[in-house]
Design an enzyme around this catalytic site. Sequence first.
Site, PDB file in Angstrom:
ATOM      1  CE1 TYR A 179      -3.866  -2.292   0.691  1.00  0.00           C
ATOM      2  CE2 TYR A 179      -2.385  -3.328   2.281  1.00  0.00           C
ATOM      3  CZ  TYR A 179      -3.551  -3.353   1.524  1.00  0.00           C
ATOM      4  OH  TYR A 179      -4.389  -4.425   1.610  1.00  0.00           O
TER       5      TYR A 179
ATOM      6  CG  HIS B 258      -6.774   5.189   1.695  1.00  0.00           C
ATOM      7  ND1 HIS B 258      -7.485   6.352   1.938  1.00  0.00           N
ATOM      8  CD2 HIS B 258      -7.492   4.189   2.286  1.00  0.00           C
ATOM      9  CE1 HIS B 258      -8.570   6.065   2.632  1.00  0.00           C
ATOM     10  NE2 HIS B 258      -8.596   4.770   2.861  1.00  0.00           N
TER      11      HIS B 258
ATOM     12  CE1 TYR C 288      -3.962  -3.906   5.555  1.00  0.00           C
ATOM     13  CE2 TYR C 288      -4.643  -5.471   7.255  1.00  0.00           C
ATOM     14  CZ  TYR C 288      -3.903  -5.177   6.123  1.00  0.00           C
ATOM     15  OH  TYR C 288      -3.100  -6.121   5.560  1.00  0.00           O
TER      16      TYR C 288
ATOM     17  CG  ASN D 215     -11.213  -0.899   8.763  1.00  0.00           C
ATOM     18  OD1 ASN D 215     -10.035  -1.243   8.886  1.00  0.00           O
ATOM     19  ND2 ASN D 215     -12.205  -1.777   8.666  1.00  0.00           N
TER      20      ASN D 215
ATOM     21  CG  ASP E 132      -6.679   9.505   1.774  1.00  0.00           C
ATOM     22  OD1 ASP E 132      -6.444   9.092   2.933  1.00  0.00           O
ATOM     23  OD2 ASP E 132      -7.607   9.062   1.071  1.00  0.00           O
TER      24      ASP E 132
ATOM     25  CG  ASN F 103     -13.912   3.362   5.958  1.00  0.00           C
ATOM     26  OD1 ASN F 103     -15.037   3.765   6.229  1.00  0.00           O
ATOM     27  ND2 ASN F 103     -13.682   2.539   4.952  1.00  0.00           N
TER      28      ASN F 103
END
Length: 206
Positions: free
Chosen positions: A32, A37, A82, A84, A109, A130
């Site tokens: 990622y 994000h 993560y 969320n 972001d 989230n």
Amino acid sequence: MVRLLKMLGIGKTQDMTERWLVVGLGNPGPKYAGNRHNAGFMVVDALAAAESERWKVHRANAEVVETRLGGVPAVLVKPRTYMNLSGGPVAGLARFYKVPPARIVVVHDEMDIDFGALKLKRGGGSGGHNGLKSLTASLSGPDYLRVRFGVGRPPGRMDPAGYVLRDFAGPERAELELNVERAADAVRTLLEEGLDRAQNIYHTAA
């Protein structure tokens, strides 16, 4: 820019003894790392690199750097969860370091802002983000500061969730480093001189 303003005696400085948390939002792992994000991670990584600091794992399930930004004590934070679930580690660190939400800065972001633009504010809704939803729930309210890093809207009918989980596009990558450094400067000004001053310098008009 921040150092020059201080040399010229411009701008109201904050209390230089109070510790802050500066939280970058993103997803952990190399898969990622280049995603839109992960803009928050990119900014706090730049802040840590500028101070020649290395990340350490904290028991609150986050990576941290204890440092000073322009003379202000600060803890840089990257949750190891993560996106969320970001709120749990941040709330744990806030308790550990005894930092209230008023001195928490979250860099994230923002699709509702054009790529290359910044906006700063305190509080507000999550806008479907989230990470912000998790933070607001875990901190019992939205009254933390935000540095909103514009990534723009997805083209056509692209799914927004898929869009933010893609790497910045080629033309964007050419400007990305400069935009990340500008966001890092905005964080420094926010800590040293307050929200109004940081908005005056870095807040991009709609």
